[in-house]
Enzyme design. Sequence first.
Site, PDB file in Angstrom:
ATOM      1  N   GLY A  31       3.057  37.855  19.303  1.00 10.48           N
ATOM      2  CA  GLY A  31       1.873  37.290  18.663  1.00 10.48           C
ATOM      3  C   GLY A  31       1.494  38.027  17.394  1.00 10.48           C
ATOM      4  CB  ALA A  32      -0.422  39.857  15.713  1.00 11.11           C
ATOM      5  N   GLY A  36       6.857  36.727   8.411  1.00 14.68           N
ATOM      6  CA  GLY A  36       8.127  37.195   8.961  1.00 14.68           C
ATOM      7  C   GLY A  36       8.524  36.389  10.182  1.00 14.68           C
ATOM      8  CG  HIS A  37       6.274  36.587  13.778  1.00 18.43           C
ATOM      9  ND1 HIS A  37       5.204  37.337  13.359  1.00 18.43           N
ATOM     10  CD2 HIS A  37       6.862  37.278  14.780  1.00 18.43           C
ATOM     11  CE1 HIS A  37       5.140  38.442  14.079  1.00 18.43           C
ATOM     12  NE2 HIS A  37       6.141  38.436  14.945  1.00 18.43           N
ATOM     13  N   GLY A 147      14.179  39.639  13.999  1.00 17.51           N
ATOM     14  CA  GLY A 147      14.093  40.114  12.630  1.00 17.51           C
ATOM     15  C   GLY A 147      14.823  41.419  12.413  1.00 17.51           C
ATOM     16  NE  ARG A 187       2.832  49.077  16.353  1.00 21.05           N
ATOM     17  CZ  ARG A 187       3.700  48.445  17.140  1.00 21.05           C
ATOM     18  NH1 ARG A 187       4.505  47.541  16.615  1.00 21.05           N
ATOM     19  NH2 ARG A 187       3.770  48.710  18.433  1.00 21.05           N
TER      20      ARG A 187
END
Length: 282
Positions: A31-32, A36-37, A147, A187
Amino acid sequence: MNTFKKIEELRTELLNHRLKNKKIGLVPTMGALHQGHISLIEKAKEESDVVAVSIFVNPTQFNNPEDLEKYPRNIERDLDLLSKAGCDIVFTPDVNEMYGSTHDLKINFGVLENSLEGKFRPGHFSGVGQIVSKLFNIFQPHNAFFGQKDLQQFFVIKKLIDQLSFPIDLHMVPTKREINGLAMSSRNERLSQEERLEAGLIYKALQESADAILNNTPINHVIEQTNELFKQNQRLTLEYFEVVETDNFTGISTVSDPRKTALCIAAEIGKVRLIDNLLLNY
């Protein structure tokens, strides 16, 4: 987009797709979500008929309870991003659904367990192996996408697939970066704007070190220069910087194969630990 919280309901949905000979692509996340995801999802859409994403903050891979507690969570925003990205299936289980009353299984990845991230985060890769094995078993995907930012994790999962004979094609997607080169990470949400800007030094150090090695500067000199660079910075604390072979992630003194050589780094700023890497043949 269909969202599931229960394993059996998800398995029923996936079986329907497999019976229609559709290729399933899995993007495991905690999550978050960020761009990139989304790049992982875009790659999954290219290689698969059905794109599935898991969102689960896995407790077994955190060796620091404070890090687990502070890990950013925003499921509503994540689901909105996934819907806009064209995701087909989302799995959002709770801890009890994934582990039941116990999760004491341990997986040892040999030399990978004791180098770099494994050394500084004892038990981390065992937890990664545990949750990824479970997700592979639940989803039974044809493709899985991870990734490059978590490079050592990628090779841990490759070892998992190879040695446990999972019939899965593993794909590594290049790291997405902020304007200043900082690797996109969940992060990063815990950093101030000033800290984000300062953290661009991490990628700059990787680039300069890679260029120096390619220009035949001895690796031990490059490591010394990078350590000195971080000593001069008042915000960033270097945890490690090593040049490794991706077969085992142990440090090397000379480059034998640039295609298997990576520069790996971990640093802390504002009590947030950041990792990054650069493959030498970038």
